[in-house]
Structure formats: C-alpha cells, structure tokens
Design a protein around this motif. Sequence first.
Motif, PDB file in Angstrom:
ATOM      1  N   SER A 160       0.837  -1.219   0.000  1.00  0.00           N
ATOM      2  CA  SER A 160       0.000   0.000   0.000  1.00  0.00           C
ATOM      3  C   SER A 160       0.864   1.258   0.000  1.00  0.00           C
ATOM      4  CB  SER A 160      -0.918   0.018   1.217  1.00  0.00           C
ATOM      5  OG  SER A 160      -1.842  -1.030   1.152  1.00  0.00           O
ATOM      6  N   ASN A 161       1.913   1.246   0.839  1.00  0.00           N
ATOM      7  CA  ASN A 161       2.800   2.420   0.903  1.00  0.00           C
ATOM      8  C   ASN A 161       3.518   2.653  -0.427  1.00  0.00           C
ATOM      9  OD1 ASN A 161       2.136   3.015   3.523  1.00  0.00           O
ATOM     10  ND2 ASN A 161       3.862   1.921   4.414  1.00  0.00           N
ATOM     11  N   VAL A 162       4.040   1.575  -0.994  1.00  0.00           N
ATOM     12  CA  VAL A 162       4.749   1.705  -2.271  1.00  0.00           C
ATOM     13  C   VAL A 162       3.789   2.201  -3.350  1.00  0.00           C
ATOM     14  CG1 VAL A 162       5.869   0.410  -4.126  1.00  0.00           C
ATOM     15  CG2 VAL A 162       6.568   0.037  -1.758  1.00  0.00           C
ATOM     16  N   GLN A 163       2.579   1.642  -3.373  1.00  0.00           N
ATOM     17  CA  GLN A 163       1.598   2.057  -4.376  1.00  0.00           C
ATOM     18  C   GLN A 163       1.212   3.528  -4.181  1.00  0.00           C
ATOM     19  OE1 GLN A 163      -2.055  -0.159  -4.351  1.00  0.00           O
ATOM     20  NE2 GLN A 163      -2.734   0.675  -6.302  1.00  0.00           N
ATOM     21  N   ALA A 164       1.013   3.940  -2.909  1.00  0.00           N
ATOM     22  CA  ALA A 164       0.628   5.335  -2.639  1.00  0.00           C
ATOM     23  C   ALA A 164       1.736   6.296  -3.074  1.00  0.00           C
ATOM     24  CB  ALA A 164       0.327   5.513  -1.156  1.00  0.00           C
ATOM     25  N   HIS A 165       2.991   5.975  -2.713  1.00  0.00           N
ATOM     26  CA  HIS A 165       4.097   6.864  -3.100  1.00  0.00           C
ATOM     27  C   HIS A 165       4.273   6.895  -4.611  1.00  0.00           C
ATOM     28  CE1 HIS A 165       5.510   7.943   0.841  1.00  0.00           C
ATOM     29  NE2 HIS A 165       5.554   6.669   1.228  1.00  0.00           N
ATOM     30  N   THR A 166       4.184   5.741  -5.236  1.00  0.00           N
ATOM     31  CA  THR A 166       4.339   5.687  -6.692  1.00  0.00           C
ATOM     32  C   THR A 166       3.226   6.468  -7.384  1.00  0.00           C
ATOM     33  OG1 THR A 166       5.369   3.510  -6.477  1.00  0.00           O
ATOM     34  CG2 THR A 166       4.594   4.134  -8.655  1.00  0.00           C
ATOM     35  N   THR A 167       1.996   6.292  -6.925  1.00  0.00           N
ATOM     36  CA  THR A 167       0.857   7.014  -7.512  1.00  0.00           C
ATOM     37  C   THR A 167       1.036   8.519  -7.341  1.00  0.00           C
ATOM     38  OG1 THR A 167      -0.591   5.161  -7.034  1.00  0.00           O
ATOM     39  CG2 THR A 167      -1.648   7.264  -7.462  1.00  0.00           C
ATOM     40  N   LYS A 168       1.462   8.924  -6.146  1.00  0.00           N
ATOM     41  CA  LYS A 168       1.667  10.348  -5.881  1.00  0.00           C
ATOM     42  C   LYS A 168       2.710  10.926  -6.838  1.00  0.00           C
ATOM     43  CE  LYS A 168       3.680  13.373  -2.392  1.00  0.00           C
ATOM     44  NZ  LYS A 168       4.406  13.396  -1.136  1.00  0.00           N
ATOM     45  N   HIS A 169       3.830  10.230  -6.984  1.00  0.00           N
ATOM     46  CA  HIS A 169       4.892  10.743  -7.850  1.00  0.00           C
ATOM     47  C   HIS A 169       4.495  10.686  -9.324  1.00  0.00           C
ATOM     48  CE1 HIS A 169       7.858  11.596  -4.823  1.00  0.00           C
ATOM     49  NE2 HIS A 169       7.629  10.433  -4.260  1.00  0.00           N
ATOM     50  N   LEU A 170       3.753   9.676  -9.709  1.00  0.00           N
ATOM     51  CA  LEU A 170       3.303   9.601 -11.108  1.00  0.00           C
ATOM     52  C   LEU A 170       2.302  10.711 -11.418  1.00  0.00           C
ATOM     53  CD1 LEU A 170       3.005   5.758 -11.736  1.00  0.00           C
ATOM     54  CD2 LEU A 170       4.745   7.327 -12.601  1.00  0.00           C
ATOM     55  N   ASN A 171       1.424  11.012 -10.453  1.00  0.00           N
ATOM     56  CA  ASN A 171       0.485  12.129 -10.646  1.00  0.00           C
ATOM     57  C   ASN A 171       1.238  13.455 -10.778  1.00  0.00           C
ATOM     58  OD1 ASN A 171      -1.774  10.502 -10.609  1.00  0.00           O
ATOM     59  ND2 ASN A 171      -2.166  10.794  -8.440  1.00  0.00           N
ATOM     60  N   GLN A 172       2.251  13.645  -9.939  1.00  0.00           N
ATOM     61  CA  GLN A 172       3.069  14.862 -10.023  1.00  0.00           C
ATOM     62  C   GLN A 172       3.804  14.907 -11.357  1.00  0.00           C
ATOM     63  OE1 GLN A 172       3.114  17.436  -7.909  1.00  0.00           O
ATOM     64  NE2 GLN A 172       4.390  18.482  -9.407  1.00  0.00           N
ATOM     65  N   PHE A 173       4.282  13.755 -11.788  1.00  0.00           N
ATOM     66  CA  PHE A 173       4.986  13.646 -13.064  1.00  0.00           C
ATOM     67  C   PHE A 173       4.042  14.025 -14.210  1.00  0.00           C
ATOM     68  CE2 PHE A 173       6.792  10.925 -16.519  1.00  0.00           C
ATOM     69  CZ  PHE A 173       8.005  11.567 -16.610  1.00  0.00           C
ATOM     70  N   ALA A 174       2.797  13.552 -14.148  1.00  0.00           N
ATOM     71  CA  ALA A 174       1.808  13.882 -15.190  1.00  0.00           C
ATOM     72  C   ALA A 174       1.527  15.389 -15.198  1.00  0.00           C
ATOM     73  CB  ALA A 174       0.524  13.101 -14.962  1.00  0.00           C
ATOM     74  N   LYS A 175       1.420  15.994 -14.013  1.00  0.00           N
ATOM     75  CA  LYS A 175       1.198  17.444 -13.942  1.00  0.00           C
ATOM     76  C   LYS A 175       2.375  18.206 -14.535  1.00  0.00           C
ATOM     77  CE  LYS A 175      -1.840  17.362  -9.915  1.00  0.00           C
ATOM     78  NZ  LYS A 175      -1.956  17.664  -8.478  1.00  0.00           N
ATOM     79  N   ASP A 176       3.590  17.732 -14.238  1.00  0.00           N
ATOM     80  CA  ASP A 176       4.784  18.379 -14.787  1.00  0.00           C
ATOM     81  C   ASP A 176       4.823  18.264 -16.303  1.00  0.00           C
ATOM     82  OD1 ASP A 176       5.548  19.068 -12.248  1.00  0.00           O
ATOM     83  OD2 ASP A 176       7.022  17.455 -12.033  1.00  0.00           O
ATOM     84  N   ILE A 177       4.443  17.111 -16.820  1.00  0.00           N
ATOM     85  CA  ILE A 177       4.397  16.931 -18.276  1.00  0.00           C
ATOM     86  C   ILE A 177       3.380  17.896 -18.879  1.00  0.00           C
ATOM     87  CG2 ILE A 177       3.653  15.352 -20.111  1.00  0.00           C
ATOM     88  CD1 ILE A 177       4.894  13.078 -18.509  1.00  0.00           C
ATOM     89  N   GLU A 178       2.221  18.006 -18.241  1.00  0.00           N
ATOM     90  CA  GLU A 178       1.176  18.912 -18.740  1.00  0.00           C
ATOM     91  C   GLU A 178       1.662  20.360 -18.747  1.00  0.00           C
ATOM     92  OE1 GLU A 178      -3.329  20.275 -17.444  1.00  0.00           O
ATOM     93  OE2 GLU A 178      -2.561  18.351 -16.765  1.00  0.00           O
ATOM     94  N   LYS A 179       2.350  20.765 -17.656  1.00  0.00           N
ATOM     95  CA  LYS A 179       2.872  22.142 -17.601  1.00  0.00           C
ATOM     96  C   LYS A 179       3.928  22.359 -18.679  1.00  0.00           C
ATOM     97  CE  LYS A 179       2.108  22.873 -12.657  1.00  0.00           C
ATOM     98  NZ  LYS A 179       2.752  22.997 -11.347  1.00  0.00           N
ATOM     99  N   THR A 180       4.772  21.354 -18.884  1.00  0.00           N
ATOM    100  CA  THR A 180       5.816  21.480 -19.899  1.00  0.00           C
ATOM    101  C   THR A 180       5.204  21.617 -21.278  1.00  0.00           C
ATOM    102  OG1 THR A 180       7.315  20.150 -18.544  1.00  0.00           O
ATOM    103  CG2 THR A 180       7.853  20.369 -20.874  1.00  0.00           C
ATOM    104  N   ILE A 181       4.204  20.799 -21.578  1.00  0.00           N
ATOM    105  CA  ILE A 181       3.540  20.855 -22.883  1.00  0.00           C
ATOM    106  C   ILE A 181       2.844  22.204 -23.047  1.00  0.00           C
ATOM    107  CG2 ILE A 181       1.637  19.881 -24.234  1.00  0.00           C
ATOM    108  CD1 ILE A 181       2.492  17.121 -23.153  1.00  0.00           C
ATOM    109  N   GLU A 182       2.198  22.675 -21.994  1.00  0.00           N
ATOM    110  CA  GLU A 182       1.513  23.975 -22.067  1.00  0.00           C
ATOM    111  C   GLU A 182       2.511  25.103 -22.311  1.00  0.00           C
ATOM    112  OE1 GLU A 182      -1.101  26.832 -19.116  1.00  0.00           O
ATOM    113  OE2 GLU A 182      -1.218  24.667 -18.847  1.00  0.00           O
ATOM    114  N   ALA A 183       3.644  25.058 -21.609  1.00  0.00           N
ATOM    115  CA  ALA A 183       4.667  26.090 -21.799  1.00  0.00           C
ATOM    116  C   ALA A 183       5.221  26.037 -23.218  1.00  0.00           C
ATOM    117  CB  ALA A 183       5.795  25.910 -20.785  1.00  0.00           C
TER     118      ALA A 183
END
Length: 183
Positions: free
Chosen positions: A82-105
């Motif tokens: 559960s901990n590994v999944q939660a941390h991985t999900t959190k970082h992947l969500n942040q990664f997706a947001k960063d990709i979106e910001k990069t594409i928008e920029a």
Amino acid sequence: MSEALNLAEKFKAKSQQQAKTIEQEVENATTQLNNFMTAKLQESETIIKQGMDSLDTSNEQLLTTLAKHQTDMSTALDTYMSNVQAHTTKHLNQFAKDIEKTIEAYTQHIAKLIEQREDRIAKVIKSEMKKWVIVTSIVAITVMIFGMMIGAMLVNKFSKPTQIMPQPKTLSQTQQPINYGQK
C-alpha cells in the motif's frame, strides 16, 4: 528554439529526480520490510526451537503463535504494498502534472513564435504594398498625362475649324411685324 530545449532539459532533470525519489522510497520500504520479515522469521525460529526443546509447550500453542506471526507478516506485506503504491501514484500524478505544464509552456512558446512571425510577414507585406501603391499611382498619372497629350494632338491634327454658316431665312423672319397702332 533554445527555450524549448531549456524546457526539455528541465523536464528531463525533474523526471530523473522523481525517478530517483521513487526508487529511494521503494528501496527504503523494501529494506524495512526485509528487516521486519527477518526479525519475524528469527522470532518464529526461536519459537519453534523453544517448542522443540520444551515438550511442555503444546502443539496447539505453537500453531497459534505461528499463525499470529504469519498474520503479522501478511499485514506487514500488505502495508508495504500500500505504501509503495501510494508513493508511486503520488509521484506519477506529479509527473503527469509536470508533463502537462511542460507541454503547455511549449505550446505557448510555439504560439508566441507563430504570432511574431505573422507580425513580421504583415509588416513586410505592408511595406511592399506602400511601394507598389506609390509606383502604381505614378504610372497611372503618367499614362493619364500621356493620354491627354496624345488626345489633344489627335484632336488638333484631325479636327477642322468649324465655320458658322448663316441660317437660311424663313418666312417669319422676312415679314415685318404688323404695327396695329398706325393707320
């Protein structure tokens, strides 16, 4: 274009940093799980040795204790996952947001470049249009002046002077008016 490269480099650096963070968290969680499992297995081994050494311990107590340890290990494994999944999900969500910001920029950067190029093209067209309007106006005035000069020359050359011819006298013009006041 260098701005796009800078964005790509920032994106790459952030991606590598997030991958290292995820890897470190998985490694930490794995180490904790390993330590916990090792401790529990050693405890289980000790219990089994005590059960073998001491015939006073009943088989039932031994099975109960082992079942408790198995449940603890299962719970620890579930918590770990559960901990590994939660941390991985959190970082992947942040990664997706960063990709979106990069594409928008990048999209905004491209739109800005397109707008600048369109403005440059419009300025070039306007400056060329001014030159053509001036040249065309001069040519039109010159053609009009030459046309008027040629027309005047043709009129002078081919026209004959007109003479005014007296009109024939009609009957009403030859009769004298009647004066009724004279007798």
